[in-house]
Design an enzyme around this catalytic site. Sequence first.
Site, PDB file in Angstrom:
ATOM      1  N   LEU A  40       2.333   0.712  -0.427  1.00  0.00           N
ATOM      2  CA  LEU A  40       2.245  -0.964  -0.633  1.00  0.00           C
ATOM      3  C   LEU A  40       1.537  -1.227  -2.014  1.00  0.00           C
ATOM      4  O   LEU A  40       0.511  -0.349  -2.603  1.00  0.00           O
ATOM      5  CB  LEU A  40       1.020  -1.432   0.412  1.00  0.00           C
ATOM      6  CG  LEU A  40       1.665  -1.626   1.754  1.00  0.00           C
ATOM      7  CD1 LEU A  40       0.840  -1.930   2.689  1.00  0.00           C
ATOM      8  CD2 LEU A  40       3.114  -2.547   1.905  1.00  0.00           C
ATOM      9  N   ASP A  41       1.904  -2.165  -2.927  1.00  0.00           N
ATOM     10  CA  ASP A  41       1.517  -2.383  -3.978  1.00  0.00           C
ATOM     11  C   ASP A  41       0.148  -2.894  -3.891  1.00  0.00           C
ATOM     12  O   ASP A  41      -0.413  -3.458  -2.759  1.00  0.00           O
ATOM     13  CB  ASP A  41       2.062  -3.592  -4.712  1.00  0.00           C
ATOM     14  CG  ASP A  41       3.746  -3.076  -4.940  1.00  0.00           C
ATOM     15  OD1 ASP A  41       3.867  -1.818  -5.414  1.00  0.00           O
ATOM     16  OD2 ASP A  41       4.667  -4.032  -5.026  1.00  0.00           O
ATOM     17  N   ARG A  42      -0.714  -2.941  -5.111  1.00  0.00           N
ATOM     18  CA  ARG A  42      -2.137  -3.209  -5.053  1.00  0.00           C
ATOM     19  C   ARG A  42      -2.301  -4.802  -4.348  1.00  0.00           C
ATOM     20  O   ARG A  42      -3.070  -5.087  -3.567  1.00  0.00           O
ATOM     21  CB  ARG A  42      -2.614  -3.151  -6.409  1.00  0.00           C
ATOM     22  CG  ARG A  42      -4.170  -3.482  -6.474  1.00  0.00           C
ATOM     23  CD  ARG A  42      -4.617  -3.555  -7.846  1.00  0.00           C
ATOM     24  NE  ARG A  42      -4.544  -4.817  -8.216  1.00  0.00           N
ATOM     25  CZ  ARG A  42      -4.698  -5.347  -9.478  1.00  0.00           C
ATOM     26  NH1 ARG A  42      -4.749  -4.701 -10.342  1.00  0.00           N
ATOM     27  NH2 ARG A  42      -4.895  -6.750  -9.734  1.00  0.00           N
TER      28      ARG A  42
END
Length: 188
Positions: A40-42
């Site tokens: 999951l992206d930041r």
Amino acid sequence: MLLALYKPYDVLTQFTPDHPGQRTLAECGLPPHVYSLGRLDRDSEGLLLLSDEPGLNTRLLDPKRGHRRLYHVQVDGEITPAALRELEAGVLVQGERTRPARALRLEPPDWPPRDPPVRFRKNIPTSWISLELTEGKNRQVRRMTAAVGFPTLRLLRASIGTLQLSALGLAPGRWVELGAEERRQIFA
């Protein structure tokens, strides 16, 4: 071992920072030798699986398997039925058409508030959608909603397979080891 983590906003899906001051999975107190299954992206949050078992990554992420992942997405503006139909049919993202998806309008879900909160603009409403994908290209959900004219403001992975984050009772940054029933739900 298979773990489920509620990944908080602003945390990298890795254990070492790329730059000083970045938050990573190391702050979540996870057992040694686990790695994330997918990412999951930041700036995304929600259900993240971690394991120390070889081969699980392929079972979950191989596009040929069409493994389902459900996202709750807050978008800028009032989502239209036409935009939902476009998302369902697949949209052009970076020169490739996304696979067909399931897209529905949602009432605002009952997720913990994000810290920091999503920006608020008095004259521009927001809306929530449920978007179920069977592929996971880089920043795909954000690119899909932008392609139909509704940029993503908040993105939360709500489930993998039929395993729902809400059923696990986790707060952001907390994790639990999954048993046989939860494992079955992931691959359902």
